[in-house]
Design an enzyme around this catalytic site. Structure first.
Site, PDB file in Angstrom:
ATOM      1  N   SER A  91       0.860  -1.179   0.000  1.00 43.89           N
ATOM      2  CA  SER A  91       0.000   0.000   0.000  1.00 43.89           C
ATOM      3  C   SER A  91       0.900   1.234   0.000  1.00 43.89           C
ATOM      4  O   SER A  91       1.823   1.332  -0.804  1.00 43.89           O
ATOM      5  CB  SER A  91      -0.930  -0.018   1.217  1.00 43.89           C
ATOM      6  OG  SER A  91      -1.774   1.096   1.247  1.00 43.89           O
ATOM      7  N   LYS A 104      -5.456   3.150  -2.326  1.00 48.78           N
ATOM      8  CA  LYS A 104      -4.582   2.472  -1.370  1.00 48.78           C
ATOM      9  C   LYS A 104      -5.307   2.134  -0.065  1.00 48.78           C
ATOM     10  O   LYS A 104      -4.994   1.133   0.589  1.00 48.78           O
ATOM     11  CB  LYS A 104      -3.351   3.343  -1.090  1.00 48.78           C
ATOM     12  CG  LYS A 104      -2.394   3.445  -2.272  1.00 48.78           C
ATOM     13  CD  LYS A 104      -1.837   2.083  -2.654  1.00 48.78           C
ATOM     14  CE  LYS A 104      -0.744   2.182  -3.690  1.00 48.78           C
ATOM     15  NZ  LYS A 104      -0.153   0.863  -4.022  1.00 48.78           N
ATOM     16  N   TYR A 147      -5.359   8.665  -5.474  1.00 45.93           N
ATOM     17  CA  TYR A 147      -4.362   7.673  -5.058  1.00 45.93           C
ATOM     18  C   TYR A 147      -4.672   7.109  -3.669  1.00 45.93           C
ATOM     19  O   TYR A 147      -4.670   5.890  -3.463  1.00 45.93           O
ATOM     20  CB  TYR A 147      -2.979   8.320  -5.071  1.00 45.93           C
ATOM     21  CG  TYR A 147      -1.850   7.398  -4.674  1.00 45.93           C
ATOM     22  CD1 TYR A 147      -1.466   6.353  -5.502  1.00 45.93           C
ATOM     23  CD2 TYR A 147      -1.154   7.585  -3.478  1.00 45.93           C
ATOM     24  CE1 TYR A 147      -0.422   5.507  -5.152  1.00 45.93           C
ATOM     25  CE2 TYR A 147      -0.115   6.753  -3.124  1.00 45.93           C
ATOM     26  CZ  TYR A 147       0.250   5.707  -3.960  1.00 45.93           C
ATOM     27  OH  TYR A 147       1.277   4.869  -3.609  1.00 45.93           O
TER      28      TYR A 147
END
Length: 304
Positions: free
Chosen positions: A172, A190, A186
């Site tokens: 991650s 994650k 983003y």
């Protein structure tokens, strides 16, 4: 009385350290193990493959670019410890077609045996303010960063459960622990990995299959260089104290691998939360200051 209490606490902690290995999963012996690394042609993935190869593992590298795969293969093979080790390269996009991913995983297992450890490193990043990012950017990052980990994991998990052995690693990011300015696309992709990993760990733990989520900070990789071209600002953190604090603060309902780990989280939570409040205040101050400076520049431009 105070001395007795302190001695009791020390004895209790020492007992936890002694008992902890009895309930923690046994380390996976990498010598002779089959390790699959997605996104293994560069960056973190390639470095992980090298480290596993140094310990005697057989490696399957999975990535899109065949030329980069072959270059990585040559580099990894320099670190062999015996003449039986093999580095297998497979070119495929792990985020597009599950059927294709499943087929290449079967091919890898036919050549090098069942997968003992899968490391999901395939990923990409693009920074930008929420309203400036195209909707397609959110779709692409979720596809690569999330589904790009779902598909390979889904393809190997059944065999791991049948064999009662296996490790699945999801890479991650610290942006997957803390939402940051400019990372709406983003960070969300994650964060999704953590939810997947926690739920999957509950399902596979009875089969002696264990899941790990890695949260690396900014790392000097080709992908990071590309990300820097679109960054709105910098957030620097080390993998040491900052990483440990974030892991403790965001542990939530995450499983622990030892009693000691859980105890450390309980003891340090209050202190780390206090420190985090100062961090959050600092972040808010930076954002407000940037907004003020931007407004002043816009005013100057209009009057010029």
């Amino acid at each position: 009385m105070l001395l007795l209490a302190a001695a009791s606490l020390v004895a209790f902690v020492l007992l936890l350290y002694m008992v902890s290995p009895l309930i923690s999963p046994k380390p996976l012996a990498l010598s002779g193990a089959h390790v699959v690394v997605t996104g293994g042609s560069s960056g973190i993935g390639k470095c992980i493959a090298i480290e596993c190869y140094k310990q005697g593992a057989f490696i399957t590298l999975v990535a899109r670019n065949e030329d980069k795969l072959l270059q990585a293969k040559k580099e990894i093979e320099k670190h062999s410890i015996n003449d039986k080790q093999v580095v297998l390269c497979i070119s495929v996009d792990v985020s597009q077609d599950y059927g294709q991913v499943e087929n290449v995983m079967k091919q890898a297992q036919e050549k090098l045996g069942p997968v003992d450890m899968l490391v999901n490193c395939a990923g990409t990043s693009l920074a930008g303010k929420f309203e400036d990012l195209e909707v397609s950017t959110f779709e692409r990052l979720m596809s690569v960063n999330y589904l790009g980990s779902v598909y390979p994991s889904r393809a190997v998990i059944t065999t791991m459960k049948e064999r009662r052995v296996g490790r699945v690693v999801f890479v991650s990011s610290q942006a997957g622990q803390l939402g940051l300015f400019g990372y709406t696309a983003y960070s969300s992709s994650k964060f999704a990995i953590r939810g997947l990993a926690e739920a999957l760990q509950m399902e596979v733990k009875p089969y002696n299959v264990y899941v790990t989520v890695a949260y690396p900070p900014d790392t000097d990789t080709p992908g990071f260089a590309k990300e820097n071209q679109t960054k709105q600002g910098n957030f620097n953190s080390s993998i040491g104290s900052d990483g440990y604090m974030l892991s403790s603060l965001t542990c939530g309902m995450a499983p622990v691998t030892s009693i000691t780990e859980g105890l450390q989280q309980v003891v340090t939570m209050g202190l780390f939360r206090t420190i985090a409040l100062f961090y959050l205040g600092s972040f808010d101050s930076i954002v407000r200051r940037c907004m003020t400076q931007k407004a002043k520049l816009e005013t100057v431009d209009k009057t010029a």
